[in-house]
Scaffold this motif. Sequence first.
Motif, PDB file in Angstrom:
ATOM      1  N   LEU A  17       0.818  -1.210   0.000  1.00 19.65           N
ATOM      2  CA  LEU A  17       0.000   0.000   0.000  1.00 19.65           C
ATOM      3  C   LEU A  17       0.854   1.263   0.000  1.00 19.65           C
ATOM      4  O   LEU A  17       0.490   2.268  -0.614  1.00 19.65           O
ATOM      5  CB  LEU A  17      -0.927  -0.015   1.217  1.00 19.65           C
ATOM      6  CG  LEU A  17      -2.005   1.061   1.277  1.00 19.65           C
ATOM      7  CD1 LEU A  17      -2.912   0.992   0.059  1.00 19.65           C
ATOM      8  CD2 LEU A  17      -2.825   0.907   2.552  1.00 19.65           C
ATOM      9  N   ARG A  18       1.993   1.212   0.679  1.00 24.79           N
ATOM     10  CA  ARG A  18       2.860   2.397   0.746  1.00 24.79           C
ATOM     11  C   ARG A  18       3.338   2.821  -0.642  1.00 24.79           C
ATOM     12  O   ARG A  18       3.671   3.992  -0.860  1.00 24.79           O
ATOM     13  CB  ARG A  18       4.058   2.139   1.658  1.00 24.79           C
ATOM     14  CG  ARG A  18       4.963   1.010   1.207  1.00 24.79           C
ATOM     15  CD  ARG A  18       6.098   0.746   2.185  1.00 24.79           C
ATOM     16  NE  ARG A  18       6.789  -0.487   1.885  1.00 24.79           N
ATOM     17  CZ  ARG A  18       7.731  -0.617   0.970  1.00 24.79           C
ATOM     18  NH1 ARG A  18       8.105   0.445   0.266  1.00 24.79           N
ATOM     19  NH2 ARG A  18       8.320  -1.775   0.752  1.00 24.79           N
ATOM     20  N   LYS A  19       3.379   1.872  -1.576  1.00 23.04           N
ATOM     21  CA  LYS A  19       3.747   2.205  -2.950  1.00 23.04           C
ATOM     22  C   LYS A  19       2.516   2.510  -3.798  1.00 23.04           C
ATOM     23  O   LYS A  19       2.550   3.396  -4.660  1.00 23.04           O
ATOM     24  CB  LYS A  19       4.552   1.065  -3.577  1.00 23.04           C
ATOM     25  CG  LYS A  19       5.938   0.897  -2.968  1.00 23.04           C
ATOM     26  CD  LYS A  19       6.773  -0.105  -3.748  1.00 23.04           C
ATOM     27  CE  LYS A  19       8.194  -0.186  -3.196  1.00 23.04           C
ATOM     28  NZ  LYS A  19       9.033  -1.141  -3.969  1.00 23.04           N
ATOM     29  N   ALA A  20       1.435   1.793  -3.546  1.00 21.36           N
ATOM     30  CA  ALA A  20       0.208   2.018  -4.319  1.00 21.36           C
ATOM     31  C   ALA A  20      -0.312   3.434  -4.143  1.00 21.36           C
ATOM     32  O   ALA A  20      -0.807   4.050  -5.094  1.00 21.36           O
ATOM     33  CB  ALA A  20      -0.861   1.012  -3.899  1.00 21.36           C
ATOM     34  N   VAL A  21      -0.185   3.957  -2.920  1.00 21.22           N
ATOM     35  CA  VAL A  21      -0.723   5.289  -2.649  1.00 21.22           C
ATOM     36  C   VAL A  21       0.009   6.365  -3.438  1.00 21.22           C
ATOM     37  O   VAL A  21      -0.517   7.465  -3.645  1.00 21.22           O
ATOM     38  CB  VAL A  21      -0.660   5.585  -1.127  1.00 21.22           C
ATOM     39  CG1 VAL A  21       0.767   5.835  -0.677  1.00 21.22           C
ATOM     40  CG2 VAL A  21      -1.559   6.752  -0.756  1.00 21.22           C
ATOM     41  N   PHE A 123      -9.912  10.509   5.174  1.00 18.24           N
ATOM     42  CA  PHE A 123      -9.167   9.801   4.137  1.00 18.24           C
ATOM     43  C   PHE A 123      -7.706   9.619   4.547  1.00 18.24           C
ATOM     44  O   PHE A 123      -7.160   8.507   4.472  1.00 18.24           O
ATOM     45  CB  PHE A 123      -9.252  10.571   2.819  1.00 18.24           C
ATOM     46  CG  PHE A 123      -8.407   9.997   1.720  1.00 18.24           C
ATOM     47  CD1 PHE A 123      -8.678   8.742   1.197  1.00 18.24           C
ATOM     48  CD2 PHE A 123      -7.335  10.712   1.201  1.00 18.24           C
ATOM     49  CE1 PHE A 123      -7.897   8.200   0.177  1.00 18.24           C
ATOM     50  CE2 PHE A 123      -6.553  10.189   0.180  1.00 18.24           C
ATOM     51  CZ  PHE A 123      -6.829   8.926  -0.329  1.00 18.24           C
ATOM     52  N   CYS A 124      -7.078  10.687   4.996  1.00 18.56           N
ATOM     53  CA  CYS A 124      -5.657  10.609   5.356  1.00 18.56           C
ATOM     54  C   CYS A 124      -5.431   9.703   6.565  1.00 18.56           C
ATOM     55  O   CYS A 124      -4.439   8.963   6.618  1.00 18.56           O
ATOM     56  CB  CYS A 124      -5.114  12.008   5.625  1.00 18.56           C
ATOM     57  SG  CYS A 124      -5.116  13.078   4.168  1.00 18.56           S
ATOM     58  N   MET A 125      -6.341   9.747   7.524  1.00 21.29           N
ATOM     59  CA  MET A 125      -6.212   8.872   8.684  1.00 21.29           C
ATOM     60  C   MET A 125      -6.405   7.413   8.295  1.00 21.29           C
ATOM     61  O   MET A 125      -5.709   6.523   8.809  1.00 21.29           O
ATOM     62  CB  MET A 125      -7.209   9.286   9.769  1.00 21.29           C
ATOM     63  CG  MET A 125      -6.860  10.606  10.438  1.00 21.29           C
ATOM     64  SD  MET A 125      -8.076  11.146  11.678  1.00 21.29           S
ATOM     65  CE  MET A 125      -7.754   9.985  13.013  1.00 21.29           C
ATOM     66  N   ASN A 126      -7.324   7.144   7.390  1.00 22.45           N
ATOM     67  CA  ASN A 126      -7.546   5.767   6.943  1.00 22.45           C
ATOM     68  C   ASN A 126      -6.360   5.245   6.134  1.00 22.45           C
ATOM     69  O   ASN A 126      -5.986   4.071   6.259  1.00 22.45           O
ATOM     70  CB  ASN A 126      -8.830   5.677   6.120  1.00 22.45           C
ATOM     71  CG  ASN A 126     -10.066   5.507   6.985  1.00 22.45           C
ATOM     72  OD1 ASN A 126     -10.035   4.802   7.990  1.00 22.45           O
ATOM     73  ND2 ASN A 126     -11.156   6.153   6.612  1.00 22.45           N
ATOM     74  N   VAL A 127      -5.775   6.101   5.309  1.00 17.29           N
ATOM     75  CA  VAL A 127      -4.576   5.694   4.562  1.00 17.29           C
ATOM     76  C   VAL A 127      -3.452   5.370   5.536  1.00 17.29           C
ATOM     77  O   VAL A 127      -2.785   4.334   5.429  1.00 17.29           O
ATOM     78  CB  VAL A 127      -4.140   6.794   3.573  1.00 17.29           C
ATOM     79  CG1 VAL A 127      -2.753   6.480   3.007  1.00 17.29           C
ATOM     80  CG2 VAL A 127      -5.145   6.924   2.435  1.00 17.29           C
ATOM     81  N   ARG A 128      -3.227   6.256   6.485  1.00 12.09           N
ATOM     82  CA  ARG A 128      -2.178   6.026   7.485  1.00 12.09           C
ATOM     83  C   ARG A 128      -2.414   4.721   8.236  1.00 12.09           C
ATOM     84  O   ARG A 128      -1.492   3.912   8.415  1.00 12.09           O
ATOM     85  CB  ARG A 128      -2.145   7.186   8.476  1.00 12.09           C
ATOM     86  CG  ARG A 128      -1.230   6.960   9.687  1.00 12.09           C
ATOM     87  CD  ARG A 128      -1.336   8.122  10.663  1.00 12.09           C
ATOM     88  NE  ARG A 128      -0.495   7.935  11.831  1.00 12.09           N
ATOM     89  CZ  ARG A 128      -0.905   7.373  12.972  1.00 12.09           C
ATOM     90  NH1 ARG A 128      -2.166   6.935  13.079  1.00 12.09           N
ATOM     91  NH2 ARG A 128      -0.077   7.247  13.993  1.00 12.09           N
TER      92      ARG A 128
END
Length: 209
Positions: A17-21, A123-128
Amino acid sequence: MAKLPRTHFPQAEDKPLRKAVRRLRWFVQAFSSQISELSADTGIEFEIDRSKLRAVFLDWVKTFEGQKPSDAEAKANYITFAAGAMLRELVDGKPLKAVRLPENVNRSNPAYFWPEGYAYLAFCMNVRAAVIAQELDLETDIAPEFENIRTWWSFKENACEDSATAIGFFELFVGDNPNWSAPQVFSAAHAHDNAKRMFQRNMERLGNT
């Protein structure tokens, strides 16, 4: 305990995910998914300006790459800063507009007080949270301030005046100690201290189970 709005991120095509984002297509799909589910939960009708959203993404990637540390430990601790920087770019770029709210909503609910800011933060909290779960196998926290309307007043006023403060508020909302002096500059030492506290909270949770 405060709860994040639910979301289901798109498949990352066998990439972490760290790359997908950091891929535009994934970012746009993930943001759109978050907004769709938030709209279903709150009854708020949103419009996404995809041109502005693409510009937000490009500005965020520039910030991400410009401050990305080379040290392996610092990279792990960089996750929160990167998510906070994403919030800053969303606040700056304004790719979202709430065009209709349900009748008689409670404006002391942060979701209705500042719908766009609430969506950006969620959104940012969910990504984190998703990246930390995948990379570090840790649970993340949501601070009580997430539901505190006075904190949201301050967040909106300050972030709209100086978007760099959005990074400090992001740290506050996820239960970290904010770096108010220079929130827009990644500090490995500051991030390390916050990461240690997150790890300790996870150990305490395990001890209580």
